[in-house]
Design a protein around this motif. Structure first.
Motif, PDB file in Angstrom:
ATOM      1  N   PRO A 295       0.817  -1.217   0.000  1.00 53.31           N
ATOM      2  CA  PRO A 295       0.000   0.000   0.000  1.00 53.31           C
ATOM      3  C   PRO A 295       0.849   1.265   0.000  1.00 53.31           C
ATOM      4  O   PRO A 295       2.011   1.248   0.423  1.00 53.31           O
ATOM      5  CB  PRO A 295      -0.799  -0.127   1.307  1.00 53.31           C
ATOM      6  CG  PRO A 295       0.099  -0.928   2.206  1.00 53.31           C
ATOM      7  CD  PRO A 295       0.813  -1.899   1.303  1.00 53.31           C
ATOM      8  N   GLU A 296       0.275   2.342  -0.476  1.00 55.27           N
ATOM      9  CA  GLU A 296       0.948   3.636  -0.398  1.00 55.27           C
ATOM     10  C   GLU A 296       0.960   4.130   1.041  1.00 55.27           C
ATOM     11  O   GLU A 296       0.143   3.703   1.869  1.00 55.27           O
ATOM     12  CB  GLU A 296       0.231   4.646  -1.298  1.00 55.27           C
ATOM     13  CG  GLU A 296       0.295   4.304  -2.771  1.00 55.27           C
ATOM     14  CD  GLU A 296      -0.386   5.338  -3.643  1.00 55.27           C
ATOM     15  OE1 GLU A 296      -1.009   6.274  -3.084  1.00 55.27           O
ATOM     16  OE2 GLU A 296      -0.309   5.214  -4.881  1.00 55.27           O
ATOM     17  N   ALA A 297       1.875   5.021   1.336  1.00 60.78           N
ATOM     18  CA  ALA A 297       2.040   5.542   2.700  1.00 60.78           C
ATOM     19  C   ALA A 297       0.741   6.168   3.203  1.00 60.78           C
ATOM     20  O   ALA A 297       0.136   7.010   2.526  1.00 60.78           O
ATOM     21  CB  ALA A 297       3.160   6.572   2.730  1.00 60.78           C
ATOM     22  N   GLY A 298       0.301   5.730   4.384  1.00 57.20           N
ATOM     23  CA  GLY A 298      -0.873   6.308   5.026  1.00 57.20           C
ATOM     24  C   GLY A 298      -2.184   6.031   4.340  1.00 57.20           C
ATOM     25  O   GLY A 298      -3.219   6.598   4.728  1.00 57.20           O
ATOM     26  N   SER A 299      -2.199   5.123   3.369  1.00 51.11           N
ATOM     27  CA  SER A 299      -3.410   4.933   2.564  1.00 51.11           C
ATOM     28  C   SER A 299      -4.526   4.208   3.297  1.00 51.11           C
ATOM     29  O   SER A 299      -5.662   4.170   2.810  1.00 51.11           O
ATOM     30  CB  SER A 299      -3.064   4.180   1.278  1.00 51.11           C
ATOM     31  OG  SER A 299      -2.497   2.915   1.576  1.00 51.11           O
ATOM     32  N   LEU A 300      -4.237   3.629   4.463  1.00 43.29           N
ATOM     33  CA  LEU A 300      -5.267   2.898   5.206  1.00 43.29           C
ATOM     34  C   LEU A 300      -5.878   3.718   6.332  1.00 43.29           C
ATOM     35  O   LEU A 300      -6.754   3.242   7.053  1.00 43.29           O
ATOM     36  CB  LEU A 300      -4.678   1.603   5.779  1.00 43.29           C
ATOM     37  CG  LEU A 300      -3.953   0.701   4.786  1.00 43.29           C
ATOM     38  CD1 LEU A 300      -3.377  -0.519   5.498  1.00 43.29           C
ATOM     39  CD2 LEU A 300      -4.880   0.271   3.654  1.00 43.29           C
ATOM     40  N   ASP A 301      -5.428   4.951   6.488  1.00 40.82           N
ATOM     41  CA  ASP A 301      -5.864   5.767   7.625  1.00 40.82           C
ATOM     42  C   ASP A 301      -7.370   5.957   7.680  1.00 40.82           C
ATOM     43  O   ASP A 301      -7.969   5.955   8.765  1.00 40.82           O
ATOM     44  CB  ASP A 301      -5.202   7.154   7.582  1.00 40.82           C
ATOM     45  CG  ASP A 301      -3.742   7.118   7.975  1.00 40.82           C
ATOM     46  OD1 ASP A 301      -3.319   6.122   8.594  1.00 40.82           O
ATOM     47  OD2 ASP A 301      -3.029   8.086   7.647  1.00 40.82           O
TER      48      ASP A 301
END
Length: 255
Positions: free
Chosen positions: A132-138
């Motif tokens: 996943p891209e950085a912080g994409s699950l926030d």
């Protein structure tokens, strides 16, 4: 890993308010060729029941197999397989070198429970999964579906105590997101909700973002722990965090 870490997992319960590290897919179905990029970390020797899968993991580049640090086999040279049903007499193994995050602990806030096997030779014929891209699950919505895949215990029986059944077969199940926090995703695997999930032996395996028609090849989080009977909550280490990316960036190009 599997049976050998159950006591350690019970100790982790006091920290995580959960139970043992997760192993196999429960309330799922055989995966067949559905996720060829998902493999098993093989134990240095067979377990007493004749099976070999100690943990699960995911090919994230032709030479990098992603798994969990607590799956540490105790040796630097390890083998993995991507066979949907592993037979040691006819199966295909790939050898490589074990590397775990040196900051690994059992801390609840960020355990750094992540590791890779750098394979001696590239795996051909299998497309690696994406990170996943950085912080994409926030900002994931509660109820977002995930697809869990692994080689752990497929079922649990109760007689004079719980008994977990293994078969060295890759299984798949889906569940809905319960909560997100800075290091973890907690995903339902409650069969009463129609969900399945992970059990002993699925540790290190992937939880792909989406399910069914919405499933992606993005490994959102690695299976780490869950409840002792493998029927409530699948707890997974996020791969979009700064700490996970700092470790993984040493081995693969990050999105």
């Amino acid at each position: 890993m599997r049976r050998g870490v159950i006591l350690a997992a019970i100790a982790l319960l006091a920290t995580l308010a959960l139970a043992a590290p997760a192993g196999a897919i429960t309330y799922g179905t055989p995966d067949g060729n559905g996720h060829p990029e998902v493999g098993a970390l093989l134990a240095p020797q067979a377990y007493s029941d004749g099976t070999w899968a100690a943990c699960s993991g995911t090919l994230i580049s032709p030479r990098v197999f992603l798994t969990a640090a607590h799956c540490d086999p105790g040796v630097s040279r390890v083998a993995v397989t991507f066979d949907a049903s592993y037979d040691p007499t006819t199966g295909t193994e790939y050898w490589g070198t074990w590397y775990a995050d040196p900051n690994y602990t059992q801390a609840q806030n960020d355990p750094h429970d992540i590791a890779v096997v750098v394979l001696d030779h590239p795996v051909t014929g299998i497309t690696p999964a994406q990170l996943p891209e950085a912080g994409s699950l926030d900002d994931l919505r509660m109820g977002t579906r995930f697809t869990s895949v692994g080689y752990g215990a497929q079922s649990v029986t109760i007689d004079h105590g719980p008994s977990f059944q293994y078969a060295d077969v890759r299984y798949v199940a889906t569940g809905g997101l319960l909560t997100v926090n800075p290091s973890w995703l907690r995903i339902s695997m409650n069969p009463a909700r129609g969900d399945g999930g992970t059990c002993y032996g699925d540790s290190g395996g992937p939880n792909f973002l989406g399910a069914g028609a919405t499933e992606t090849n993005i490994v959102a989080a690695n299976t780490i722990t869950g409840d002792a009977m493998c029927r409530a909550t699948n707890v997974d280490y996020r791969l979009d965090t700064a700490s996970a990316r700092a470790f993984l960036g040493q081995y693969v190009t990050l999105p």
